[in-house]
Design a protein around this motif. Structure first.
Motif, PDB file in Angstrom:
ATOM      1  N   SER A  36     -13.029  26.042  35.311  1.00 39.65           N
ATOM      2  CA  SER A  36     -13.907  24.858  35.252  1.00 39.65           C
ATOM      3  C   SER A  36     -15.247  25.205  34.618  1.00 39.65           C
ATOM      4  O   SER A  36     -15.819  24.397  33.874  1.00 39.65           O
ATOM      5  CB  SER A  36     -14.119  24.297  36.664  1.00 39.65           C
ATOM      6  OG  SER A  36     -14.682  25.288  37.513  1.00 39.65           O
ATOM      7  N   GLU A  37     -15.760  26.419  34.886  1.00 37.62           N
ATOM      8  CA  GLU A  37     -17.024  26.849  34.290  1.00 37.62           C
ATOM      9  C   GLU A  37     -16.870  27.060  32.790  1.00 37.62           C
ATOM     10  O   GLU A  37     -17.753  26.696  32.002  1.00 37.62           O
ATOM     11  CB  GLU A  37     -17.508  28.140  34.951  1.00 37.62           C
ATOM     12  CG  GLU A  37     -17.901  27.955  36.410  1.00 37.62           C
ATOM     13  CD  GLU A  37     -18.227  29.272  37.100  1.00 37.62           C
ATOM     14  OE1 GLU A  37     -19.264  29.335  37.789  1.00 37.62           O
ATOM     15  OE2 GLU A  37     -17.460  30.242  36.938  1.00 37.62           O
ATOM     16  N   LEU A  38     -15.751  27.632  32.396  1.00 38.29           N
ATOM     17  CA  LEU A  38     -15.519  27.842  30.961  1.00 38.29           C
ATOM     18  C   LEU A  38     -15.412  26.515  30.227  1.00 38.29           C
ATOM     19  O   LEU A  38     -16.014  26.323  29.153  1.00 38.29           O
ATOM     20  CB  LEU A  38     -14.230  28.656  30.754  1.00 38.29           C
ATOM     21  CG  LEU A  38     -14.214  30.096  31.284  1.00 38.29           C
ATOM     22  CD1 LEU A  38     -12.848  30.720  31.056  1.00 38.29           C
ATOM     23  CD2 LEU A  38     -15.285  30.940  30.611  1.00 38.29           C
ATOM     24  N   TYR A  67      -5.653  24.047  39.466  1.00 37.52           N
ATOM     25  CA  TYR A  67      -6.835  23.899  40.337  1.00 37.52           C
ATOM     26  C   TYR A  67      -8.008  23.235  39.609  1.00 37.52           C
ATOM     27  O   TYR A  67      -9.056  23.019  40.213  1.00 37.52           O
ATOM     28  CB  TYR A  67      -7.290  25.264  40.849  1.00 37.52           C
ATOM     29  CG  TYR A  67      -6.191  26.067  41.481  1.00 37.52           C
ATOM     30  CD1 TYR A  67      -5.588  25.644  42.662  1.00 37.52           C
ATOM     31  CD2 TYR A  67      -5.737  27.252  40.911  1.00 37.52           C
ATOM     32  CE1 TYR A  67      -4.561  26.371  43.255  1.00 37.52           C
ATOM     33  CE2 TYR A  67      -4.707  27.994  41.485  1.00 37.52           C
ATOM     34  CZ  TYR A  67      -4.129  27.545  42.655  1.00 37.52           C
ATOM     35  OH  TYR A  67      -3.125  28.268  43.227  1.00 37.52           O
ATOM     36  N   LEU A  68      -7.824  22.927  38.332  1.00 38.04           N
ATOM     37  CA  LEU A  68      -8.922  22.399  37.516  1.00 38.04           C
ATOM     38  C   LEU A  68      -9.152  20.919  37.828  1.00 38.04           C
ATOM     39  O   LEU A  68      -8.216  20.116  37.780  1.00 38.04           O
ATOM     40  CB  LEU A  68      -8.599  22.587  36.025  1.00 38.04           C
ATOM     41  CG  LEU A  68      -9.679  22.169  35.027  1.00 38.04           C
ATOM     42  CD1 LEU A  68     -10.936  23.010  35.214  1.00 38.04           C
ATOM     43  CD2 LEU A  68      -9.161  22.309  33.601  1.00 38.04           C
ATOM     44  N   LYS A  69     -10.399  20.565  38.114  1.00 37.66           N
ATOM     45  CA  LYS A  69     -10.727  19.175  38.428  1.00 37.66           C
ATOM     46  C   LYS A  69     -11.625  18.541  37.361  1.00 37.66           C
ATOM     47  O   LYS A  69     -12.025  17.393  37.491  1.00 37.66           O
ATOM     48  CB  LYS A  69     -11.415  19.101  39.790  1.00 37.66           C
ATOM     49  CG  LYS A  69     -10.528  19.561  40.945  1.00 37.66           C
ATOM     50  CD  LYS A  69     -11.242  19.482  42.274  1.00 37.66           C
ATOM     51  CE  LYS A  69     -10.336  19.969  43.408  1.00 37.66           C
ATOM     52  NZ  LYS A  69     -11.021  19.932  44.724  1.00 37.66           N
ATOM     53  N   SER A  70     -11.935  19.272  36.325  1.00 37.15           N
ATOM     54  CA  SER A  70     -12.828  18.759  35.278  1.00 37.15           C
ATOM     55  C   SER A  70     -12.100  17.730  34.417  1.00 37.15           C
ATOM     56  O   SER A  70     -10.891  17.823  34.172  1.00 37.15           O
ATOM     57  CB  SER A  70     -13.319  19.926  34.414  1.00 37.15           C
ATOM     58  OG  SER A  70     -14.064  19.451  33.325  1.00 37.15           O
TER      59      SER A  70
END
Length: 1048
Positions: free
Chosen positions: A328-330, A377-380
């Motif tokens: 998510s940060e990337l 797991y990515l919520k972006s």
């Protein structure tokens, strides 16, 4: 040494002479400079007056040895330190590089060792800074001092206790490290215009040393490329959040100088900084964005990547992105879409240039696999673009492996398929990419492999086919099979076990299962000697292992959708049918591979794994082919057993057969399975003595011993062992003695025979438990005693050979194992032998002691297997048969006690513990029967009193050795050592007092009072008993003693 000129001449010969005798003479003459503290002033004189760089080197290296190994007074160390600072300032620029490096190391070593003793040692950083304000030569010296200081304190020094090392490192980290890092950054900014200068390189190296510092004592492996999270202290936060810090290292990399790799290494460590270091998520995201921007510019320009060291370091840097940051940060970082596109292009180019990329691709695949597995797991809301690029990476990886095949076959270098570690590296992360989009990936894999399997099938047609072309096809199929095996291996991972995945597992597995039938038919049935065919079969075995683990046996899911799909494709509707296919392949390999030990061992390993599993073992017994193997294990079924190179594999084969036989737990089945051995015994018994040493008889006997050892290894229960013992004794034991008599001087025969006996007396799982009315334990030991005496009496008379280990020591070592296991097996009451005048025990011990004493102590420690069996036997002997030891002659006793003293100092904690246990048994016996005994009447007690009174120095030396090991070394066996130390202290207060005085005398007088208090506290609350509670108190006191003794 009469003149300085003579000294310089000797130093010249020491460092430059090609004559080893002349060099050795110079070394022995000059040794006094490094071993005698009186020569420290002479070293200073040489530094002040000598002109030869070799004389200066001698003085510097001698002082380094003195400082490291001797406990020098504090003032002397400070004087040496001050002298070195002044010497480097005045004469440093004119010194040879190797002399300068040695003097700087000496300065840093004396600084490290004195860091906790006096704060004047801390001033070295300020004094090094003074060098930076002078000439360029002085500037370089200052940077080298700081760099060496950081490295010296970060590395463990031999002889320095780990606790003290950590205290020094922690103090240095808090007091000086950040200042040194700031100095390196200031230098980098200041020298930015001097492109390619030596000072730039030194500044960069200093930054790297600071960032590589072991901040919290994790002690990661410096030989490995892997680094963990960098635990940079919170005080460094402002510097790391300053954007110019990252940028300066990118700037130095883009200079494309020889030090570019070091700039990337610095960036790698900065990229590995712990998450909590940053003020907030915004600061962390800003840092990530700058890191991403810098790497993006490198990817766009490709600058420096033509150098392989730079390329490898850059791949490691890219790999850290997903290790240290969440997906998510990337995705939310500025410029992510361009960055991931460039990384994908770089990865594809790397995979296509597989020769150039080498192991560096490992880090790129790590990045992609960790990113793919994080998508769930990515919520972006922002697109991650992995669905677009991952399939391309998969296709490029597979095609590059196939494209590499022809090149690897035509070159003489090592094939990745033959290197297990390299293959594991290449396939470790790839399966996760496949599972990410499994449907499209499996379709792609089956699509590209279908024409290859088709061409492999057509090779069986009556059309001439080039052998090289078949090898290429086989190697491609081996790669495909390894890929499928790796995918199956990840089946049990979370998120990869759904029904859709199981159906796809079945489809790609069906391709390999179909391949099995093709590989063992037609023309392929004649290619078992070809390397490419062997690689393919090894790949199939790995595939079958993972398929079995996932879908057959103890942990398998029987309701799996895999069998529904396999039933449609191949008619395999349950795990029993699938298991039959696996066993069929195993049987084929064992029948047709007669010389390839690698494939045979791999095949046997798979069969053994299945047999040892309770569920799979029971399933195996239902198969007709397994029933046939159990009853017909002859050379026609397994021709490899006749091949000398594969003789060792026979043990594994018969261990597996034995497990299956004993699983049925019926004596009738056991006797039926042993029928082939009866035929061998019959032939050997009928062979006259004159012909017993023929090659045919010898190889038959060796094979029999290896086979029976396998059967003995598989007898893990009391009932199973009873079957074997009743079958073996007394009918077949005479043949063992006959073989030993005829082949005592032939290690090829005696080694498997003795190993079989060693297995026979091993009481694992309490299998050697006979009925209370059974004499079997005594009978077994008597047979073992006869064999040991027969072997030992013959081996002692043989002359020494060049290879002493093979000709004598190995057999003696196994005899020690046999007797140690017999003495500690608890299957016989040894008091019976003395009671009824049976010499079986005495004769065995007598010959073993003679064998022990025939081996020089140096050889015992040189051959580690000999040392392991030697000290294990002594521990057993001192534990249960101490009276026998005490009755030995003085020469033998002194040799044994001397070996125990040496063994305590051995680096192996197991050997050290065994020696301490033996000493503890002796001292405990003395304490119980002499110190607190009412009267000393037993012969053993009287002998112990005489021994300790006659050789007090020996036991005092042993006690001192125990203390030295505790104080000077970091051992995990402190508890065992404490037991020996306490029992030694309690049997003689005088010996303890003398040992204490000797230890204190080896330390500077200013420490005597502190260390003496440590000894006083050692006995605090410890009473004059050896009960368990008192021993535990002493053990805790000894742990505290070690910490306090080494603290200052």
């Amino acid at each position: 040494m009469e003149t300085l000129a003579q000294l310089e001449a000797l130093c010249e010969r020491l460092y430059n002479s090609q004559d080893s005798v002349e060099r050795a003479h110079a070394e022995s003459t000059l040794k006094c400079f490094s071993s005698n503290t009186d020569y420290i002033s002479q070293c200073q004189y040489v530094l002040d007056n000598a002109s030869s760089p070799y004389a200066l080197m001698l003085a510097s290296s001698s002082l380094l040895k003195q400082v490291t190994e001797q406990s020098l007074p504090l003032q002397l160390r400070i004087d040496i330190r001050n002298y070195l600072i002044n010497y480097l300032a005045s004469r440093g620029p004119e010194l040879e590089p190797f002399v300068l490096g040695s003097l700087i190391q000496l300065l840093c070593r004396i600084t490290k060792l004195g860091w906790l003793d006096d704060e004047r040692f801390w001033e070295v950083v300020k004094e090094a800074m003074n060098f930076l304000s002078q000439t360029q030569h002085h500037y370089a010296i200052g940077l080298r001092i700081l760099n060496q200081l950081v490295c010296e304190i970060n590395q463990h020094t031999v002889g320095l206790h780990a606790t003290r090392h950590r205290r020094i490192a922690s103090s240095f980290r808090d007091q000086s490290l950040f200042l040194i890092f700031q100095i390196s950054l200031t230098s980098l900014f200041k020298l930015k215009a001097e492109v390619g200068s030596k000072l730039q390189e030194l500044s960069l190296m200093l930054s790297l040393s600071c960032l590589s510092f072991d901040f919290i004592g994790t002690s990661y492996d410096e030989s490995s490329d892997e680094i963990g999270t960098n635990q940079i202290p919170a005080t460094w936060k402002p510097v790391l959040e300053d954007s110019s810090t990252l940028q300066i290292f990118f700037d130095y990399y883009t200079m494309n100088q020889p030090f570019s790799k070091e700039a990337l290494e610095c960036l790698l460590r900065l990229a590995s900084s712990r998450r909590s270091l940053f003020s907030d998520d915004t600061a962390r995201l800003k840092f990530l964005s700058q890191l991403m921007l810098g790497t993006k510019e490198v990817l766009q320009t490709g600058i420096g990547l033509a150098d392989h060291d730079n390329y490898h370091a850059f791949c490691r840097l890219l790999g850290r992105f997903k290790v240290n940051y969440q997906l998510s940060e990337l995705v939310n970082a500025e410029g992510y879409s361009d960055w991931i596109r460039l990384v994908a292009e770089f990865t594809l180019q790397s995979l296509q240039s597989w020769k150039w990329a080498g192991s560096s691709v490992y880090y790129l695949l790590n990045l992609w696999s960790k990113s793919a597995t994080s998508v769930r797991y990515l919520k972006s809301d922002k697109p991650n673009l992995l669905e677009e690029y991952v399939p391309k990476v998969i296709e490029c990886f597979v095609s590059s492996r196939f494209d590499s095949v022809q090149s690897e076959l035509s070159e003489l270098g090592e094939d990745p398929l033959d290197n297990v570690e390299a293959l594991q590296d290449q396939l470790e992360f790839f399966p996760y990419l496949c599972r990410f989009q499994y449907e499209s990936c499996s379709s792609y894999l089956m699509k590209i492999v279908e024409p290859i399997i088709q061409s492999y099938t057509e090779a069986n047609l009556p059309i001439p086919v080039n052998s090289y072309e078949i090898s290429v096809v086989e190697t491609k199929l081996a790669w495909f099979t390894h890929i499928v095996a790796a995918i199956l291996k990840t089946k049990q991972m979370s998120g990869f076990s759904g029904e859709s995945h199981e159906v796809l597992d079945a489809e790609i597995s069906a391709c390999v299962l179909q391949l099995i039938n093709i590989t063992d038919s037609g023309i392929h049935n004649k290619r078992y000697g070809e390397v490419s065919k062997q690689r393919l079969d090894r790949a199939i075995l790995i595939f079958l292992q993972h398929l079995r683990t996932c879908y057959i046996g103890d942990e398998a899911v029987f309701s799996s959708k895999l069998y529904s799909r396999l039933s449609e494709l191949l008619g395999l509707h349950d795990h029993l049918l699938l298991l039959n296919v696996i066993v069929g392949k195993i049987a084929t390999n064992l029948k047709y591979y007669t010389k390839c030990k690698v494939v045979i061992d791999h095949t046997l390993s798979l069969l053994l794994d299945m047999a040892t599993g309770y569920m799979t073992g029971k399933l195996l017994l239902k198969l007709d082919i397994v029933k046939h193997i159990i009853l017909n294990h002859k050379r026609e079924q397994f021709p490899f057993v006749e091949n000398w190179e594969c003789f060792r594999s026979r043990t594994t084969l018969y261990c597996t057969i034995g497990i299956l036989v004993f699983m049925e737990d019926t004596q009738l089945k056991f006797k039926s399975s042993m029928e082939p051995f009866l035929q061998v015994f019959g032939r050997l018994n009928s062979t006259p003595d004159a012909l017993f040493q023929s090659d045919a008889v010898k190889y038959a006997f060796i094979g029999l011993m290896r086979d029976l050892r396998g059967i003995a290894m598989s007898a893990n229960s009391r009932r199973a062992y009873g079957f074997l013992f009743d079958w073996l004794y007394p009918a077949h034991m005479p043949i063992l003695m006959k073989g030993l008599v005829h082949y005592a001087d032939v290690p090829e025969v005696t080694t498997p025979l003795l190993k079989f006996v060693a297995e026979l007396v091993l009481n694992k799982s309490q299998r050697l438990t006979f009925d209370s009315s059974s004499p079997n334990g005594i009978l077994l030991f008597r047979e073992v005693s006869k064999l040991i005496v027969a072997y030992g009496s013959r081996i002692l008379t043989l002359s020494n050979k060049a290879d002493m280990y093979t000709s004598k020591y190995k057999g003696i070592s196994i005899c020690l194992i046999i007797l140690a296991r017999a003495l500690s097996g608890n299957f016989v009451n040894f008091g019976i032998f003395e009671l009824y005048g049976d010499r079986a025990l005495v004769d065995a011990l007598d010959i073993i002691i003679k064998l022990l004493l025939s081996i020089p102590l140096g050889d015992i420690f040189a051959f580690r297997k000999v040392a392991a069996s030697y000290f294990a036997f002594l521990e057993t002997l001192f534990n249960g048969h101490l009276s026998f030891v005490l009755n030995l002659d003085k020469t033998g006793l002194m040799l044994i006690f001397g070996s125990l003293e040496s063994g305590i100092k051995d680096l192996s904690e197991k050997i050290s513990s065994q020696c301490a246990s033996a000493i503890d048994n002796l001292a405990t016996f003395y304490f119980n029967h002499v110190t607190i005994g009412e009267s000393v009447t037993s012969p053993a007690a009287l002998r112990t009193v005489g021994l300790i009174s006659e050789f007090p120095q020996l036991f005092s030396r042993i006690l001192r050795t125990l203390f030295e090991v505790v104080v000077l070394e970091d051992r995990g066996n402190l508890w065992t050592l404490s037991r020996a130390i306490l029992s030694m202290i309690l049997i003689s207060e005088e010996m303890f007092a003398n040992t204490k005085a000797q230890i204190l005398a080896s330390y500077p007088p200013d420490r005597h009072q502190t260390l003496s208090l440590c000894f006083d506290r050692l006995m605090q609350n410890v009473t004059c008993t050896l009960d368990a509670t008192n021993r535990e108190k002493f053990s805790k006191n000894l742990t505290r003693f070690k910490s306090e003794f080494c603290a200052k």
